[in-house]
Design a protein around this motif. Sequence first.
Motif, PDB file in Angstrom:
ATOM      1  N   ALA A  85       0.267  -1.407   0.001  1.00  0.00           N
ATOM      2  CA  ALA A  85      -0.237   0.300  -0.299  1.00  0.00           C
ATOM      3  C   ALA A  85       1.047   1.180  -0.221  1.00  0.00           C
ATOM      4  CB  ALA A  85      -0.444   0.295   1.525  1.00  0.00           C
ATOM      5  N   ILE A  86       2.244   1.581   0.666  1.00  0.00           N
ATOM      6  CA  ILE A  86       2.854   2.452   0.729  1.00  0.00           C
ATOM      7  C   ILE A  86       3.244   2.702  -0.585  1.00  0.00           C
ATOM      8  CG2 ILE A  86       5.488   3.483   1.608  1.00  0.00           C
ATOM      9  CD1 ILE A  86       3.791   1.758   4.581  1.00  0.00           C
ATOM     10  N   VAL A  87       3.741   1.207  -1.048  1.00  0.00           N
ATOM     11  CA  VAL A  87       4.710   1.516  -2.575  1.00  0.00           C
ATOM     12  C   VAL A  87       3.942   2.289  -3.624  1.00  0.00           C
ATOM     13  CG1 VAL A  87       5.657   0.776  -4.428  1.00  0.00           C
ATOM     14  CG2 VAL A  87       6.047  -0.022  -2.095  1.00  0.00           C
ATOM     15  N   GLY A 143       1.910   5.123  -7.992  1.00  0.00           N
ATOM     16  CA  GLY A 143       0.775   4.650  -8.573  1.00  0.00           C
ATOM     17  C   GLY A 143       0.928   2.786  -8.148  1.00  0.00           C
ATOM     18  N   ASP A 144      -0.283   3.043  -8.515  1.00  0.00           N
ATOM     19  CA  ASP A 144      -0.800   1.500  -9.002  1.00  0.00           C
ATOM     20  C   ASP A 144      -0.939   0.828  -9.948  1.00  0.00           C
ATOM     21  OD1 ASP A 144      -2.918   2.864 -10.501  1.00  0.00           O
ATOM     22  OD2 ASP A 144      -4.418   1.870  -9.123  1.00  0.00           O
ATOM     23  N   ASP A 145      -0.150   1.320 -11.004  1.00  0.00           N
ATOM     24  CA  ASP A 145       0.207   0.498 -11.925  1.00  0.00           C
ATOM     25  C   ASP A 145       0.406  -1.389 -12.123  1.00  0.00           C
ATOM     26  OD1 ASP A 145      -0.754   2.779 -14.081  1.00  0.00           O
ATOM     27  OD2 ASP A 145       1.426   3.746 -14.301  1.00  0.00           O
ATOM     28  N   LEU A 146       1.613  -1.774 -11.051  1.00  0.00           N
ATOM     29  CA  LEU A 146       1.563  -2.553 -10.999  1.00  0.00           C
ATOM     30  C   LEU A 146       0.391  -3.301 -10.597  1.00  0.00           C
ATOM     31  CD1 LEU A 146       5.396  -1.785 -10.531  1.00  0.00           C
ATOM     32  CD2 LEU A 146       4.766  -2.611 -12.931  1.00  0.00           C
ATOM     33  N   HIS A 147      -0.208  -2.977  -9.623  1.00  0.00           N
ATOM     34  CA  HIS A 147      -1.067  -3.676  -8.880  1.00  0.00           C
ATOM     35  C   HIS A 147      -0.858  -4.491  -7.559  1.00  0.00           C
ATOM     36  CE1 HIS A 147      -4.204  -2.008 -12.385  1.00  0.00           C
ATOM     37  NE2 HIS A 147      -3.124  -3.270 -13.078  1.00  0.00           N
ATOM     38  N   LEU A 203       4.462   5.944 -14.366  1.00  0.00           N
ATOM     39  CA  LEU A 203       5.008   4.591 -15.866  1.00  0.00           C
ATOM     40  C   LEU A 203       3.893   4.807 -16.951  1.00  0.00           C
ATOM     41  CD1 LEU A 203       5.027   1.016 -13.926  1.00  0.00           C
ATOM     42  CD2 LEU A 203       6.809   3.122 -14.192  1.00  0.00           C
ATOM     43  N   LYS A 204       2.233   5.923 -16.378  1.00  0.00           N
ATOM     44  CA  LYS A 204       1.776   5.699 -17.428  1.00  0.00           C
ATOM     45  C   LYS A 204       1.014   7.263 -17.269  1.00  0.00           C
ATOM     46  CE  LYS A 204       1.541   1.598 -20.549  1.00  0.00           C
ATOM     47  NZ  LYS A 204       0.442   0.926 -20.880  1.00  0.00           N
ATOM     48  N   SER A 205       0.207   7.880 -17.754  1.00  0.00           N
ATOM     49  CA  SER A 205      -0.281   9.149 -17.576  1.00  0.00           C
ATOM     50  C   SER A 205      -1.797   8.263 -17.883  1.00  0.00           C
ATOM     51  CB  SER A 205       0.096   9.872 -18.355  1.00  0.00           C
ATOM     52  OG  SER A 205      -0.312   9.970 -19.407  1.00  0.00           O
ATOM     53  N   ASP A 206      -1.806   7.811 -19.186  1.00  0.00           N
ATOM     54  CA  ASP A 206      -3.593   6.977 -19.272  1.00  0.00           C
ATOM     55  C   ASP A 206      -3.693   5.795 -18.740  1.00  0.00           C
ATOM     56  OD1 ASP A 206      -1.774   7.836 -22.533  1.00  0.00           O
ATOM     57  OD2 ASP A 206      -3.437   8.909 -21.829  1.00  0.00           O
ATOM     58  N   PRO A 207      -5.247   6.239 -18.167  1.00  0.00           N
ATOM     59  CA  PRO A 207      -5.564   4.907 -17.652  1.00  0.00           C
ATOM     60  C   PRO A 207      -5.615   3.488 -18.620  1.00  0.00           C
ATOM     61  CG  PRO A 207      -7.328   6.294 -18.306  1.00  0.00           C
ATOM     62  CD  PRO A 207      -6.014   7.054 -18.971  1.00  0.00           C
TER      63      PRO A 207
END
Length: 187
Positions: free
Chosen positions: A98-100, A105-109, A155-159
């Motif tokens: 959660a901290i990371v 960002g949550d691109d890596l889920h 990593l990305k700005s687009d959803p």
Amino acid sequence: MSAEFEQLVAEFEKFQSRIQNVDDRFANIGDMQSELSALQATASSPDRSVTVVAGPAGAIMDVRFTEEALRQRPEALSAALMSTIQQAVAESARKQAAIVEEHMGDDLHLVDQVLETQAEIFGTTVEEMRSKMAEEAPPRPSPESPDDYSERSVLKSDPEPPRPAPPSSGGSDGDRFLKHLFEEGDH
């Protein structure tokens, strides 16, 4: 020629905006490292006779027993201790993810991956793990200004469309490590 120039200027400004986003993210790496190094997860056995505190990377920082714990048979105390260690280490992993995610960002889920692995290990559902995580975490304040980039991805700005769930039979080396760690406690 002026339309091409305007397009190039727009692309350059878009690029600069992304660079600023990355700069803002990495400016907060120190904060993330501080939060990770201060992380603690506490778990207690159901009867509260055993308490374990895990730190970053699941390092066991403290183990406490009540007088009642010391009256238990060795096998029962051992089982309670192992189960409590597993719960503290699992909570530590959830908090770290959660901290990371909060900072990067949550691109890596990451949180989803941790919850899926733990749900499989503990024989529960991801939804139950997610509700447990919500109970553990204090509510975070909402961003104060529209210039706060903490909710954006590096990593990305687009959803990105939602990823399909990974197959339950395979998994990464990290998944296999966590499964092995928790399976050791069962023996």
